[in-house]
Scaffold this active site. Structure first.
Site, PDB file in Angstrom:
ATOM      1  CD  GLU A  36      46.586  -1.540  95.024  1.00 27.06           C
ATOM      2  OE1 GLU A  36      47.042  -1.534  96.172  1.00 27.06           O
ATOM      3  OE2 GLU A  36      45.821  -2.444  94.627  1.00 27.06           O
ATOM      4  CB  THR A 114      49.936  -1.515  98.218  1.00 28.52           C
ATOM      5  OG1 THR A 114      48.535  -1.556  98.526  1.00 28.52           O
ATOM      6  CG2 THR A 114      50.191  -0.488  97.138  1.00 28.52           C
ATOM      7  CD  GLU A 200      43.464  -7.402  98.463  1.00 30.84           C
ATOM      8  OE1 GLU A 200      44.718  -7.276  98.536  1.00 30.84           O
ATOM      9  OE2 GLU A 200      42.670  -6.535  98.891  1.00 30.84           O
ATOM     10  CG  ASP A 223      51.370  -0.127 105.084  1.00 31.34           C
ATOM     11  OD1 ASP A 223      50.710  -0.148 104.029  1.00 31.34           O
ATOM     12  OD2 ASP A 223      51.394  -1.090 105.882  1.00 31.34           O
TER      13      ASP A 223
HETATM   14  N1  SAH Z   1      42.620   3.283 103.427  1.00 36.83           N
HETATM   15  C1  SAH Z   1      42.640   2.612 102.156  1.00 36.83           C
HETATM   16  C2  SAH Z   1      42.209   1.211 102.408  1.00 36.83           C
HETATM   17  C3  SAH Z   1      42.864   0.252 101.528  1.00 36.83           C
HETATM   18  S1  SAH Z   1      42.879  -1.337 102.211  1.00 36.83           S
HETATM   19  C4  SAH Z   1      41.801   3.378 101.169  1.00 36.83           C
HETATM   20  O1  SAH Z   1      41.591   4.532 101.399  1.00 36.83           O
HETATM   21  O2  SAH Z   1      41.375   2.883 100.122  1.00 36.83           O
HETATM   22  C5  SAH Z   1      44.505  -1.787 101.877  1.00 36.83           C
HETATM   23  C6  SAH Z   1      44.803  -2.401 100.532  1.00 36.83           C
HETATM   24  O3  SAH Z   1      46.191  -2.364 100.386  1.00 36.83           O
HETATM   25  C7  SAH Z   1      44.417  -3.871 100.427  1.00 36.83           C
HETATM   26  O4  SAH Z   1      44.085  -4.194  99.112  1.00 36.83           O
HETATM   27  C8  SAH Z   1      45.678  -4.593 100.921  1.00 36.83           C
HETATM   28  O5  SAH Z   1      45.963  -5.773 100.167  1.00 36.83           O
HETATM   29  C9  SAH Z   1      46.807  -3.597 100.741  1.00 36.83           C
HETATM   30  N2  SAH Z   1      47.619  -3.290 101.941  1.00 36.83           N
HETATM   31  C10 SAH Z   1      48.534  -2.302 101.990  1.00 36.83           C
HETATM   32  N3  SAH Z   1      49.120  -2.247 103.206  1.00 36.83           N
HETATM   33  C11 SAH Z   1      48.563  -3.204 103.970  1.00 36.83           C
HETATM   34  C12 SAH Z   1      48.753  -3.637 105.323  1.00 36.83           C
HETATM   35  N4  SAH Z   1      49.622  -3.041 106.139  1.00 36.83           N
HETATM   36  N5  SAH Z   1      47.989  -4.658 105.773  1.00 36.83           N
HETATM   37  C13 SAH Z   1      47.104  -5.260 104.964  1.00 36.83           C
HETATM   38  N6  SAH Z   1      46.887  -4.899 103.682  1.00 36.83           N
HETATM   39  C14 SAH Z   1      47.612  -3.884 103.168  1.00 36.83           C
END
Ligand code: SAH
Length: 265
Positions: A36, A114, A200, A223
């Protein structure tokens, strides 16, 4: 009679240093994931700070530079030292926000990233939201008043003019330390009346409130939480495209901020 010299220069100093009445000059942008952060670092032509303002050895990264009339720092909590993944979540977000405010004394914090969106509340993939309020959904303390402390509801800094000018949606943001959504989380998110969820926002808001720095939250929907696709897979599929939309929106927000004072946002 003219006021004594000292008094008048004292007043001028107060007015010049009041971010309500002078143009915003320093912005800190907190972004949890490298994917990001990097496109924005490039757009603003920022450079990694080689004389870090953070304690030696922490993975936190600051990209900084000037863009138009603004000193901009993008802060990314970096990779977890043991596991090598982005340090997402509330603990890292709080720590970097605290350290950044102490070191950089920003006029404004922007937490960009995101988020999951709820289609029942009108969110679609790629939408950009400016959060009106932020709260936690995974800090359940069923004792009077502690329950409210756990929820930690805080308002974002109001930006009516920015909203009028830019094409952003407005909604409430709910924060927790899990990417998935348990049924208990779901109930709390509903009672927070949230349209988007992240990992966050409310933590950044807590620290911003503690240190009395205005904060805004720009979130792109990666998502759909109440959709039929597994969140993790949908998140990864959409991450790049949604990040491009997020970066465009943050750029527009920063362009709007440039030359304005807080009370004009
Ligand atoms: N699978 C990802 C994990 C990222 S964690 C990876 O491979 O890196 C998700 C990040 O996106 C966090 O910083 C969060 O703030 C945001 N985010 C996006 N969709 C989210 C959701 N459905 N629930 C919580 N956080 C989400």
């Amino acid at each position: 009679m003219a006021p004594p010299e000292e008094e008048s220069s004292g007043l001028k100093e107060t007015m010049d240093s009041d971010p309500d009445t002078r143009p915003i000059s320093t912005i800190v942008i907190i972004i949890a994931m490298r994917t990001e952060a990097l496109p924005l670092v490039n757009k603003f032509q920022l450079k990694e700070d080689l004389n870090p303002v953070f304690p030696i050895g922490v993975p936190w990264v600051r990209y900084c530079g000037t863009y138009k009339d603004l000193n901009i720092s993008i802060i990314w909590p970096g990779k977890d030292a043991n596991l090598g993944v982005d340090s997402v979540g509330t603990i890292s977000a709080s720590l970097v926000t605290y350290a950044s405010v102490l070191a950089l004394q920003p006029d404004l914090i922007i937490n960009a990233g995101t988020a999951g969106g709820f289609k029942v509340k009108g969110a679609s993939i790629g939408d950009i939201f400016l959060a009106s309020d932020v709260a936690f959904h995974d800090r359940r303390i069923p004792i009077p008043v502690f329950d409210l402390y756990g929820v930690g509801l805080r308002e974002a800094f109001p930006t009516p003019n920015l909203l009028k000018t830019l094409n952003l949606k407005v909604g409430k943001l709910s924060t927790g330390d899990s990417l998935d959504t348990s049924t208990q989380d779901e109930a709390s998110i509903n009672s927070n009346d949230a349209t988007i969820k992240d990992m966050e926002g409310a933590a950044v808001a807590y620290v911003a409130d503690l240190l009395k720095v205005p904060a805004i939250f720009v979130k792109a929907v990666s998502d759909i939480v109440d959709g039929d696709k597994p969140t993790g897979m949908e998140f990864l599929q959409n991450l790049l495209a949604v990040t491009a939309a997020l970066d465009q929106a943050v750029m527009e927000v920063v362009n709007f901020i440039n030359g304005r004072c807080l009370s004009e946002l």
